[in-house]
Scaffold this motif. Structure first.
Motif, PDB file in Angstrom:
ATOM      1  N   HIS A  72      17.580  16.434  -4.734  1.00  0.00           N
ATOM      2  CA  HIS A  72      17.220  16.451  -3.141  1.00  0.00           C
ATOM      3  C   HIS A  72      17.472  15.242  -2.693  1.00  0.00           C
ATOM      4  N   ARG A  73      18.122  15.159  -1.722  1.00  0.00           N
ATOM      5  CA  ARG A  73      18.507  13.545  -0.528  1.00  0.00           C
ATOM      6  C   ARG A  73      17.369  13.309   0.360  1.00  0.00           C
ATOM      7  N   HIS A  74      17.725  12.221   0.197  1.00  0.00           N
ATOM      8  CA  HIS A  74      16.624  10.992   1.138  1.00  0.00           C
ATOM      9  C   HIS A  74      17.822  10.331   2.926  1.00  0.00           C
ATOM     10  N   VAL A  75      17.004  10.709   3.412  1.00  0.00           N
ATOM     11  CA  VAL A  75      16.987  11.030   4.739  1.00  0.00           C
ATOM     12  C   VAL A  75      16.675   9.926   5.297  1.00  0.00           C
ATOM     13  N   ALA A  76      17.052   8.473   6.024  1.00  0.00           N
ATOM     14  CA  ALA A  76      15.743   7.437   6.202  1.00  0.00           C
ATOM     15  C   ALA A  76      16.668   7.072   7.829  1.00  0.00           C
ATOM     16  N   PRO A  77      16.122   6.982   8.776  1.00  0.00           N
ATOM     17  CA  PRO A  77      17.080   6.348   9.928  1.00  0.00           C
ATOM     18  C   PRO A  77      16.570   4.921   9.835  1.00  0.00           C
ATOM     19  N   LEU A  78      17.511   3.977  10.457  1.00  0.00           N
ATOM     20  CA  LEU A  78      17.184   3.178   9.620  1.00  0.00           C
ATOM     21  C   LEU A  78      16.911   2.307  11.276  1.00  0.00           C
ATOM     22  N   PRO A  79      15.600   1.457  11.909  1.00  0.00           N
ATOM     23  CA  PRO A  79      15.338   1.677  13.120  1.00  0.00           C
ATOM     24  C   PRO A  79      16.037   0.430  14.359  1.00  0.00           C
ATOM     25  N   PRO A  80      16.408   0.552  14.922  1.00  0.00           N
ATOM     26  CA  PRO A  80      17.311  -0.835  15.827  1.00  0.00           C
ATOM     27  C   PRO A  80      17.228  -1.570  15.366  1.00  0.00           C
ATOM     28  N   GLY A  81      18.158  -3.029  15.353  1.00  0.00           N
ATOM     29  CA  GLY A  81      17.290  -4.421  15.122  1.00  0.00           C
ATOM     30  C   GLY A  81      16.792  -4.964  14.347  1.00  0.00           C
ATOM     31  N   THR A  82      16.783  -3.678  12.743  1.00  0.00           N
ATOM     32  CA  THR A  82      16.110  -3.987  11.965  1.00  0.00           C
ATOM     33  C   THR A  82      16.840  -5.415  10.870  1.00  0.00           C
ATOM     34  N   PRO A  83      16.666  -6.207  10.539  1.00  0.00           N
ATOM     35  CA  PRO A  83      17.513  -7.516  10.108  1.00  0.00           C
ATOM     36  C   PRO A  83      18.485  -7.501   8.789  1.00  0.00           C
ATOM     37  N   GLY A  85      18.461  -8.173   5.978  1.00  0.00           N
ATOM     38  CA  GLY A  85      17.766  -8.786   5.298  1.00  0.00           C
ATOM     39  C   GLY A  85      16.807  -7.614   4.624  1.00  0.00           C
ATOM     40  N   GLN A  86      16.656  -7.227   5.414  1.00  0.00           N
ATOM     41  CA  GLN A  86      14.922  -6.040   5.488  1.00  0.00           C
ATOM     42  C   GLN A  86      16.376  -4.681   5.615  1.00  0.00           C
ATOM     43  N   GLN A  87      17.378  -4.370   5.507  1.00  0.00           N
ATOM     44  CA  GLN A  87      18.286  -2.981   5.394  1.00  0.00           C
ATOM     45  C   GLN A  87      19.116  -2.438   3.870  1.00  0.00           C
ATOM     46  N   GLN A  88      19.010  -1.622   3.702  1.00  0.00           N
ATOM     47  CA  GLN A  88      19.682  -0.809   2.884  1.00  0.00           C
ATOM     48  C   GLN A  88      18.249  -0.564   1.758  1.00  0.00           C
TER      49      GLN A  88
END
Length: 119
Positions: A72-83, A85-88
């Motif tokens: 399966h593939r995970h499709v995860a939209p990162l919200p704009p403005g996420t610092p 250090g809280q990405q990936q």
């Protein structure tokens, strides 16, 4: 098939999987089947991006032969403005927080994504 993650870390986090059981992403599907799955992943990701504000879309293949052997593939939209250090991976780990949502919230989001898929 595509469905919203039951315990999303970012809003709009979805999974895409083939209907037939395939255990290994490299040795399981033919090239044509692999590319067809990727086309669905792209289509779903575009629809999610139309509905959910997204700075970047993460697409991952995760799982384990010991516990979750269906590809399966995970499709995860990162919200704009996420610092940064809280990405990936940080943004995807449930121990960093799961979005509280009601069944109505999920139904509304799913309906909006389905409508974007139909456009």
């Amino acid at each position: 098939m595509a469905f919203l993650n039951r315990y999303p870390t970012p809003r709009g986090y979805a999974l895409v999987a083939p209907r037939r059981h395939v255990a290994d992403v490299v040795r399981g599907p033919t090239s044509a089947q692999y590319l067809a799955l990727q086309a669905v992943v792209h289509t779903v990701a575009v629809a999610i991006n139309h509905v959910v504000p997204t700075e970047r879309t993460y697409i991952l293949s995760l799982g384990s032969m010991q516990g979750n052997s269906h590809i399966h593939r995970h499709v995860a939209p990162l919200p704009p403005g996420t610092p940064y250090g809280q990405q990936q991976y940080h943004a995807l780990r449930s121990e960093n927080g799961v979005i509280a949502q009601t069944p109505d919230d999920v139904a509304t989001l799913g309906a909006a994504i389905r409508a974007a898929l139909a456009d």
